[in-house]
Design an enzyme around this catalytic site. Structure first.
Site, PDB file in Angstrom:
ATOM      1  N   GLY A 280      46.484  -6.817  24.981  1.00 59.23           N
ATOM      2  CA  GLY A 280      47.393  -6.333  26.014  1.00 59.23           C
ATOM      3  C   GLY A 280      47.167  -7.073  27.308  1.00 59.23           C
ATOM      4  O   GLY A 280      46.131  -7.715  27.509  1.00 59.23           O
TER       5      GLY A 280
ATOM      6  N   GLY B 161      48.423  -7.095  31.798  1.00 63.55           N
ATOM      7  CA  GLY B 161      49.127  -6.494  32.920  1.00 63.55           C
ATOM      8  C   GLY B 161      49.043  -7.416  34.107  1.00 63.55           C
ATOM      9  O   GLY B 161      48.662  -8.591  33.992  1.00 63.55           O
ATOM     10  N   GLY B 162      49.368  -6.877  35.270  1.00 65.44           N
ATOM     11  CA  GLY B 162      49.414  -7.695  36.465  1.00 65.44           C
ATOM     12  C   GLY B 162      48.062  -8.213  36.897  1.00 65.44           C
ATOM     13  O   GLY B 162      47.978  -9.209  37.608  1.00 65.44           O
ATOM     14  N   MET B 163      46.980  -7.534  36.475  1.00 62.68           N
ATOM     15  CA  MET B 163      45.657  -7.929  36.966  1.00 62.68           C
ATOM     16  C   MET B 163      44.770  -8.556  35.890  1.00 62.68           C
ATOM     17  O   MET B 163      43.645  -8.925  36.171  1.00 62.68           O
ATOM     18  CB  MET B 163      44.954  -6.717  37.575  1.00 62.68           C
ATOM     19  CG  MET B 163      45.604  -6.231  38.854  1.00 62.68           C
ATOM     20  SD  MET B 163      44.743  -4.843  39.624  1.00 62.68           S
ATOM     21  CE  MET B 163      45.149  -3.527  38.492  1.00 62.68           C
TER      22      MET B 163
ATOM     23  N   VAL C 127      43.342  -8.109  27.959  1.00 60.20           N
ATOM     24  CA  VAL C 127      42.300  -7.589  27.085  1.00 60.20           C
ATOM     25  C   VAL C 127      42.424  -8.295  25.737  1.00 60.20           C
ATOM     26  O   VAL C 127      43.519  -8.366  25.157  1.00 60.20           O
ATOM     27  CB  VAL C 127      42.419  -6.068  26.885  1.00 60.20           C
ATOM     28  CG1 VAL C 127      41.302  -5.569  25.963  1.00 60.20           C
ATOM     29  CG2 VAL C 127      42.357  -5.338  28.219  1.00 60.20           C
TER      30      VAL C 127
ATOM     31  N   LYS D 226      37.639  -8.020  28.517  1.00 61.59           N
ATOM     32  CA  LYS D 226      38.656  -7.810  29.553  1.00 61.59           C
ATOM     33  C   LYS D 226      38.489  -8.901  30.597  1.00 61.59           C
ATOM     34  O   LYS D 226      37.397  -9.114  31.125  1.00 61.59           O
ATOM     35  CB  LYS D 226      38.499  -6.437  30.193  1.00 61.59           C
ATOM     36  CG  LYS D 226      39.426  -6.217  31.383  1.00 61.59           C
ATOM     37  CD  LYS D 226      39.539  -4.753  31.758  1.00 61.59           C
ATOM     38  CE  LYS D 226      40.435  -4.031  30.799  1.00 61.59           C
ATOM     39  NZ  LYS D 226      41.050  -2.821  31.355  1.00 61.59           N
TER      40      LYS D 226
ATOM     41  N   ASP E  97      41.098   6.450  36.972  1.00 63.79           N
ATOM     42  CA  ASP E  97      42.292   6.007  36.249  1.00 63.79           C
ATOM     43  C   ASP E  97      42.277   6.541  34.823  1.00 63.79           C
ATOM     44  O   ASP E  97      42.526   5.807  33.869  1.00 63.79           O
ATOM     45  CB  ASP E  97      42.374   4.474  36.259  1.00 63.79           C
ATOM     46  CG  ASP E  97      43.767   3.959  35.896  1.00 63.79           C
ATOM     47  OD1 ASP E  97      44.741   4.725  36.039  1.00 63.79           O
ATOM     48  OD2 ASP E  97      43.884   2.803  35.456  1.00 63.79           O
TER      49      ASP E  97
END
Length: 513
Positions: free
Chosen positions: A20, A22-24, A27, A42, A139
């Site tokens: 996966g 994302g913006g940051m 993984v 990660k 989170d």
């Protein structure tokens, strides 16, 4: 450096499959070439986090990973390694064979309510251990929870969210909250002080979603979602699923209380409310990924710890040659300096804790040597994130210094200020607020030592954020507005602290309306 299959990170972790992104960051599944085992890797990009200095973020990332690695619980993913390579930060974790909770729910919607109870109880056990450190996850959401094939639940990304958030605000320069708005507690969204109560709110969102099939608050924009978190009551789950026990609905509503003080006091308390609803002892059904399987009480949390931390005995340290003589203490101090220089803070803490009794016996409890060692011990505990152990040390140092030099002594005030920081980190917002308010008049006095005005601004900022955490938005707004006026009068409109306060006030004004 571009991440791709076959790339080797840190000379040993070979990337295999992208799980996966994302913006940051991303993984990956991968392989530890040295130990020949499957791992999860990660990769994070510090430059993608608005408003943060990349080097400072790297330092905080490694520190958070080190603190996280100290938590020993079967419901928490094991951290194998962490560091930086090129422009990226990397975190190497245990590979979990299972499904994330979001996918698990999607395949089994509606979720059996006993399964929801079993998942929530396991999460309580993890949070109980995590909050005792203390660490706040920040989170917690279904994508950060894995259900293993044996039904046990594992929590991911502990410590990562705290690095991705700025210390002083939860908002980026664009005014967008960092985190997951659907699971974000009101005090976290508005930049207030976070604590265990923040994770309990997220747990309430997760439990509501498991029971109803959807989060309690959704919307087309982050601001709209957070406005609903702040002002709308959640829909009781029994209106959607009448078969859900009334006690479970009541617990979900308590977890979703807008005011943190109205939520359960701890994850331990939540577990105790869930315990009567857990599946009865018996033979597991045999279904794969059944989260009721572990409940012969193997994951029950430890009894809740005292709210006010008591001094703890120092752990055994690495042996220091000879008896507890002057030479041995000097060697130990040199060893501590070396370890701190190498970033081995936890080991330095252990040695300092072990030599203090010997130094006190040889030089006297109130001698300059022992006082210096105690200061170093408290400072190192703070740097290692061991706030529970640092608090009594700081209180002792503050009391001793104030008795000698008076309550207004800058060093005594500094110890009290750091004790308040510990209380804040330990999830004691009311106690931290009381302590900050007690030291503020001394810092605002023009005769206080150099640095007082800046510290006064910082204390006032923290008071504003704690008021947000305690649900008193009006007082928080007034406190921060007065602080903004004073900061701009002292430093001009372009000062970073003023910009941060202005963003928080703007956000507070938006959600108030």
């Amino acid at each position: 450096m571009t991440a791709s299959a076959g790339r080797v990170v840190a000379g040993r972790y070979e990337l295999s499959t992208l799980l996966g992104q994302g913006g940051m960051g991303q993984v990956w599944t991968g392989y530890d070439q040295r130990l020949d085992r499957r791992v999860a890797v990660k990769l994070l990009r510090p430059d993608k986090v608005a408003g943060q200095d990349a080097e400072e973020l790297r330092r905080r990332f490694v520190r958070e990973c080190r603190v996280t690695a100290q938590v020993d619980h079967p419901g928490l993913v094991t951290v194998h390694d962490a560091g930086s390579e090129g422009e990226e930060l990397f975190l190497v974790m245990q590979h979990i064979d299972g499904a994330d909770l979001a996918g698990h729910l999607a395949q089994r919607n509606p979720y059996p309510w006993p399964w929801a109870v079993a998942v929530a109880a396991q999460l309580c056990a993890v949070l109980s251990a995590v909050h005792a450190v203390p660490i706040v996850h920040r989170d917690l959401k279904p994508r950060n929870v894995m259900v293993k094939r044996d039904g046990t639940v594992t929590v991911l990304d502990l410590g990562v969210a705290s690095v991705m958030e700025a210390d002083t605000t939860r908002l980026t320069h664009t005014g967008t909250p960092i985190g997951s708005p659907a699971y974000m507690a009101p005090e976290q969204a508005m930049g207030g002080a976070v604590g265990p109560y923040t994770d309990l709110y997220a747990l309430g969102v997760v439990l509501h979603e498991l029971l109803s099939g959807d989060v309690p608050f959704s919307g087309s924009t982050a601001l709209g979602v957070l406005h609903r978190h702040l002002y709308e009551p959640p829909l009781p789950v029994r209106r959607l699923r009448p078969e859900v026990p009334e006690a479970l609905e009541t617990l979900v509503l308590r977890l979703l209380a807008k005011d943190p003080q109205h939520r359960p006091a701890s994850a331990q308390e939540v577990y105790q409310h869930l315990e009567p609803l857990l599946p009865a002892r018996g033979t597991p059904t045999g279904a794969a990924l059944d989260p009721t399987r572990p409940f012969l009480r193997p994951h029950a949390p430890w009894p809740d710890r005292a709210r006010t931390p008591a001094p703890q005995p120092a752990p055994p340290a690495a042996p220091v040659a000879g008896t507890a003589g002057q030479t041995d203490i000097a060697r130990a101090v040199d060893e501590v300096k070396r370890l701190l220089g190498e970033g081995r803070i936890t080991q330095a803490v252990d040695i300092l804790g072990a030599i203090l009794p010997a130094a006190a016996q040889q030089h006297g409890e109130h001698s300059p040597v022992v006082r210096t060692l105690r200061k170093q011990y408290a400072a190192t505990l703070l740097d290692d994130g061991q706030f529970r152990r640092a608090l009594p040390e700081l209180r002792r140092l503050a009391d001793e210094r104030a008795a000698e030099a008076g309550q207004a002594d800058p060093q005594a005030l500094r110890f009290r200020y750091e004790a308040a920081q510990c209380l804040e980190q330990l999830g004691e917002p009311a106690a931290a607020l009381t302590e900050y308010r007690a030291v503020l008049p001394y810092y605002e006095n023009q005769y206080v030592a150099a640095g007082g005005p800046e510290l006064a601004h910082d204390v006032r900022r923290r008071i504003g954020h704690l008021l947000l955490a305690l649900g008193d938005r009006g007082a928080a707004h007034d406190t921060l507005a007065r602080l903004l006026h004073d900061v701009e009068r002292t430093h001009g409109p372009g000062h970073p602290l003023g910009a941060e306060i202005r963003r928080t006030l703007q956000w507070l004004g938006q959600v108030r309306g």
